[in-house]
Each structure stands twice: as C-alpha cells, then as structure tokens.
Design a protein around this motif. Structure first.
Motif, mmCIF file in Angstrom:
data_model
loop_
_atom_site.group_PDB
_atom_site.id
_atom_site.type_symbol
_atom_site.label_atom_id
_atom_site.label_comp_id
_atom_site.label_asym_id
_atom_site.label_seq_id
_atom_site.Cartn_x
_atom_site.Cartn_y
_atom_site.Cartn_z
ATOM 1 N N THR A 34 0.929 -0.854 0.100
ATOM 2 C CA THR A 34 -0.179 0.125 0.003
ATOM 3 C C THR A 34 0.981 1.277 -0.340
ATOM 4 O O THR A 34 1.514 1.394 0.308
ATOM 5 C CB THR A 34 -0.541 0.125 1.160
ATOM 6 N N THR A 51 -4.493 2.572 -1.528
ATOM 7 C CA THR A 51 -4.649 0.659 -2.310
ATOM 8 C C THR A 51 -4.590 1.689 -3.727
ATOM 9 O O THR A 51 -4.602 2.314 -3.664
ATOM 10 C CB THR A 51 -5.943 -0.314 -2.157
ATOM 11 N N GLU A 52 -4.131 0.729 -4.697
ATOM 12 C CA GLU A 52 -4.441 1.069 -6.026
ATOM 13 C C GLU A 52 -5.817 1.805 -6.352
ATOM 14 O O GLU A 52 -6.052 2.647 -6.654
ATOM 15 C CB GLU A 52 -4.212 -0.200 -7.391
#
Length: 197
Positions: A34, A51-52
C-alpha cells in the motif's frame, strides 16, 4: 502503479503551517503493498494507507493518477510553502496547494502505541535514506578544499528573509570602539605659561 519500484522510494519534507507556525514532517512510502501518506509533529501521528483502487478513486477529482504524482505534489507544495494542516478531533486535514489545483485529504490520527511504532519506523527510514545517500556519493565525492560535513537541507523548510537587512558600517581609523559615533580624543599637548607676567 508499480509498487515494487516504489519500495525504495520514500519522500520526506518539512511543512510549516502558516496559521500557527507549527512544524510537521510530511512523508510518504510504501508498506505491505500500500502507498502511505503520513504527517507528524513528533508527538502525534496522522497516517492513511492507499491501495491502487483507493488512490485512483481519490485522485479522480485531483488529476493525480499515481503515487509518483502524489509524491511530486507533496514535495512541491511543502517546498513553496503552500501546504497547510488543520488538526481536528480525530484526524488532520492536509491541504496541498491553494485553489485551484489544491489537493486535500483527511489523515486519521493513530492511537498511542501505533503512533509510537510509526514514529520509530519513520526515524529509521529517514536514517537509512541518509545513509544510502552518503553511500551513493562515496568518499570520492568530497573535494579536499571543501568540508566533509555538508548540511543536508532536504528535511528543512526554505527560510524566507523577513524584516529589514541591517548594514554594518566599516570602522574608520580613529573611531571609538566603545562609542562608535564619536572619534577618539587626542591627548592633551599641554599649555605653555609665560613666567614673565
């Protein structure tokens, strides 16, 4: 987003809040897959993991698409003094820039044991980055005419000169050291008295 490439990339900058002149260290790094953005005043820590997906969702309105964009925005706003912090009951609002183009995010406050652990990790990450920078330069980077002890200003805010500049006048020969505006008195040469009176 390539988190493996960011594992070695951490960013640190000092943020001076213009409203109350309080200082903070703003940092970003990756941990456990993360992207983390954090803020500390050395006693309290505010931090948020992205997160993405959450980073992409947060960046929709701000035109920031990647962790590199966030790192660049944090560095530039801390460097030019346009970042600010508003401490709230359960978090801190980090404002990067002034409108238009500003980015704001709320960072939750970490509890006491978690905050201490984050401060300890931050301290060691900063020390490792300084050691890595020194090792990359190596001993050959120091020239014999210059001091080996370079001042690293990467973690300090740029200081702006405030107030008038005082010009120091050069002391002229004969001026008094104690009272600089006056000249030294010449020694008495005496008085010639005529005994013929």
């Amino acid at each position: 987003m390539d988190y493996d490439a960011l594992k070695t990339q951490s960013s640190y900058c000092t943020l001076v809040n213009k409203s109350d002149n309080s200082k903070y260290v703003c940092y970003s790094h990756t941990k456990a897959g993360t992207f983390n953005i954090g803020l500390t005043n050395a006693s309290e820590v505010w931090s948020k993991d992205f997160t993405e997906e959450t980073l992409a969702e947060h960046g929709k309105n701000d035109a920031l698409k990647s962790a590199e964009d966030y790192i660049s925005k944090i560095r530039s706003t801390c460097g030019n003094g346009s970042a600010s912090v508003t401490v709230q009951e359960d978090g801190a609002l980090l404002q990067l820039g002034v409108s238009p183009g500003s980015v704001s995010m709320t960072l939750p406050r970490l509890s006491d044991p978690e905050g201490r652990a984050e401060l300890r990790d931050l301290l060691f990450r900063m020390a490792n980055s300084l050691a890595d920078a020194d090792a990359a330069g190596g001993p050959s980077s120091v020239s014999p005419g210059k001091s080996q002890f370079r001042r690293n200003t990467g973690f300090e805010p740029r200081r702006q000169q405030t107030g008038p500049t005082v010009v120091v006048k050069k002391r002229l020969p004969g001026d008094s050291l104690i009272n600089p505006g006056s000249r030294k008195k010449k020694p008495a040469t005496g008085v010639a008295f005529d005994d013929n009176d």
